[in-house]
Design a protein around this motif. Structure first.
Motif, PDB file in Angstrom:
ATOM      1  N   UNK A   1       1.104  -0.891  -0.209  1.00 45.31           N
ATOM      2  CA  UNK A   1       0.409   0.293   0.031  1.00 45.31           C
ATOM      3  C   UNK A   1       0.871   1.361   0.075  1.00 45.31           C
ATOM      4  N   UNK A   2       0.822   2.036  -0.775  1.00 48.34           N
ATOM      5  CA  UNK A   2       1.318   3.277  -0.530  1.00 48.34           C
ATOM      6  C   UNK A   2       0.558   4.597  -0.578  1.00 48.34           C
ATOM      7  N   UNK A   3       1.043   5.475   0.346  1.00 43.35           N
ATOM      8  CA  UNK A   3       0.714   6.821   0.789  1.00 43.35           C
ATOM      9  C   UNK A   3      -1.302   7.045  -0.167  1.00 43.35           C
ATOM     10  N   UNK A   4      -0.391   7.046  -0.780  1.00 41.22           N
ATOM     11  CA  UNK A   4      -0.918   7.926  -1.868  1.00 41.22           C
ATOM     12  C   UNK A   4      -2.844   7.698  -2.195  1.00 41.22           C
ATOM     13  N   UNK A   5      -2.776   6.343  -2.046  1.00 45.39           N
ATOM     14  CA  UNK A   5      -3.741   5.707  -1.810  1.00 45.39           C
ATOM     15  C   UNK A   5      -5.068   6.364  -1.150  1.00 45.39           C
ATOM     16  N   UNK A   6      -4.115   6.565  -0.148  1.00 43.76           N
ATOM     17  CA  UNK A   6      -5.122   6.909   1.668  1.00 43.76           C
ATOM     18  C   UNK A   6      -5.320   8.769   1.963  1.00 43.76           C
ATOM     19  N   UNK A   7      -4.036   9.099   1.647  1.00 47.74           N
ATOM     20  CA  UNK A   7      -3.873  10.218   1.886  1.00 47.74           C
ATOM     21  C   UNK A   7      -3.833  11.496   1.276  1.00 47.74           C
ATOM     22  N   UNK A   8      -4.272  12.559   0.786  1.00 47.39           N
ATOM     23  CA  UNK A   8      -5.045  13.652  -0.562  1.00 47.39           C
ATOM     24  C   UNK A   8      -4.784  14.856   0.342  1.00 47.39           C
ATOM     25  N   UNK A   9      -4.571  15.558  -0.461  1.00 45.48           N
ATOM     26  CA  UNK A   9      -4.313  16.949  -0.673  1.00 45.48           C
ATOM     27  C   UNK A   9      -5.339  17.760  -1.651  1.00 45.48           C
ATOM     28  N   UNK A  10      -6.488  18.614  -1.109  1.00 46.47           N
ATOM     29  CA  UNK A  10      -6.853  19.532  -1.744  1.00 46.47           C
ATOM     30  C   UNK A  10      -7.136  20.735  -1.087  1.00 46.47           C
ATOM     31  N   UNK A  11      -6.939  21.920  -1.737  1.00 44.29           N
ATOM     32  CA  UNK A  11      -6.918  22.570  -0.658  1.00 44.29           C
ATOM     33  C   UNK A  11      -8.644  23.396  -0.561  1.00 44.29           C
ATOM     34  N   UNK A  12      -8.938  22.731  -0.973  1.00 46.85           N
ATOM     35  CA  UNK A  12     -10.956  22.984  -0.624  1.00 46.85           C
ATOM     36  C   UNK A  12     -10.741  22.064   0.721  1.00 46.85           C
ATOM     37  N   UNK A  13     -10.271  21.935   1.781  1.00 52.46           N
ATOM     38  CA  UNK A  13     -10.459  20.353   2.491  1.00 52.46           C
ATOM     39  C   UNK A  13      -9.324  21.250   3.826  1.00 52.46           C
ATOM     40  N   UNK A  14      -9.637  21.131   4.507  1.00 50.94           N
ATOM     41  CA  UNK A  14      -9.003  21.840   5.527  1.00 50.94           C
ATOM     42  C   UNK A  14      -7.784  22.543   5.332  1.00 50.94           C
ATOM     43  N   UNK A  15      -7.894  23.847   4.296  1.00 49.89           N
ATOM     44  CA  UNK A  15      -6.914  24.776   3.915  1.00 49.89           C
ATOM     45  C   UNK A  15      -5.485  24.201   3.165  1.00 49.89           C
ATOM     46  N   UNK A  16      -6.248  23.134   2.469  1.00 43.58           N
ATOM     47  CA  UNK A  16      -5.188  22.215   2.008  1.00 43.58           C
ATOM     48  C   UNK A  16      -4.506  21.575   2.530  1.00 43.58           C
ATOM     49  N   UNK A  17      -4.642  20.961   3.770  1.00 43.33           N
ATOM     50  CA  UNK A  17      -3.443  20.501   4.446  1.00 43.33           C
ATOM     51  C   UNK A  17      -3.840  18.867   4.443  1.00 43.33           C
ATOM     52  N   UNK A  18      -2.582  18.032   3.692  1.00 43.56           N
ATOM     53  CA  UNK A  18      -2.640  16.566   3.644  1.00 43.56           C
ATOM     54  C   UNK A  18      -3.869  15.784   4.776  1.00 43.56           C
ATOM     55  N   UNK A  19      -4.641  15.363   3.810  1.00 40.15           N
ATOM     56  CA  UNK A  19      -5.756  14.979   5.117  1.00 40.15           C
ATOM     57  C   UNK A  19      -5.778  13.456   4.764  1.00 40.15           C
ATOM     58  N   UNK A  20      -6.842  12.766   5.340  1.00 41.23           N
ATOM     59  CA  UNK A  20      -6.850  10.784   4.963  1.00 41.23           C
ATOM     60  C   UNK A  20      -8.342  11.436   4.290  1.00 41.23           C
ATOM     61  N   UNK A  21      -8.283  10.379   2.983  1.00 41.69           N
ATOM     62  CA  UNK A  21      -9.483  10.458   1.925  1.00 41.69           C
ATOM     63  C   UNK A  21      -9.861  10.299   2.845  1.00 41.69           C
ATOM     64  N   UNK A  22     -11.424  11.374   2.044  1.00 33.72           N
ATOM     65  CA  UNK A  22     -12.544  11.307   2.392  1.00 33.72           C
ATOM     66  C   UNK A  22     -13.162  11.748   3.912  1.00 33.72           C
ATOM     67  N   UNK A  23     -11.528  12.492   5.144  1.00 36.95           N
ATOM     68  CA  UNK A  23     -12.008  12.678   6.004  1.00 36.95           C
ATOM     69  C   UNK A  23     -11.776  14.214   5.943  1.00 36.95           C
ATOM     70  N   UNK A  24     -11.627  14.622   6.737  1.00 30.23           N
ATOM     71  CA  UNK A  24     -11.060  16.310   7.439  1.00 30.23           C
ATOM     72  C   UNK A  24      -9.841  16.066   8.438  1.00 30.23           C
ATOM     73  N   UNK A  25      -9.863  14.859   8.523  1.00 26.36           N
ATOM     74  CA  UNK A  25      -8.413  14.162   9.789  1.00 26.36           C
ATOM     75  C   UNK A  25      -7.086  14.902   8.980  1.00 26.36           C
ATOM     76  N   UNK A  26      -6.298  15.574   9.153  1.00 27.78           N
ATOM     77  CA  UNK A  26      -5.217  15.709   9.208  1.00 27.78           C
ATOM     78  C   UNK A  26      -3.847  14.514   9.366  1.00 27.78           C
ATOM     79  N   UNK A  27      -3.269  14.225   8.130  1.00 28.44           N
ATOM     80  CA  UNK A  27      -1.990  13.958   8.949  1.00 28.44           C
ATOM     81  C   UNK A  27      -1.305  14.395  10.179  1.00 28.44           C
TER      82      UNK A  27
END
Length: 80
Positions: A1-27
């Protein structure tokens, strides 16, 4: 498993901080909890929608990030 499958960066979610996909829980939060002594079980009990692979993805993300960081020590001048 690579982290890219579970972590996303989206400027519209938590001001662009990396989060666990489908959540607002930041790395950042997961790393802070681990650094604060929380176990995987503590995190999973308090955030039941997360999986152990989410925590591992956070650690792998930070590991990859740290491999990109270059530190250049600055000599400290001693008073004459």
């Amino acid at each position: 498993m690579s982290w890219q499958e579970r972590i996303e960066v989206n400027p519209k979610i938590v001001t662009g901080k990396p989060v666990i996909k489908g959540t607002r829980i930041s790395v950042e939060l997961i790393i802070e909890l681990l650094a604060g002594g929380w176990s995987y079980d503590d995190i999973l009990r308090n955030y039941p929608h997360l999986k152990q692979d989410d925590i591992l993805a956070c650690l792998n993300y930070v590991n990859d990030l740290m491999h990109e960081v270059r530190v250049y020590p600055i000599p400290i001048l001693q008073p004459a």
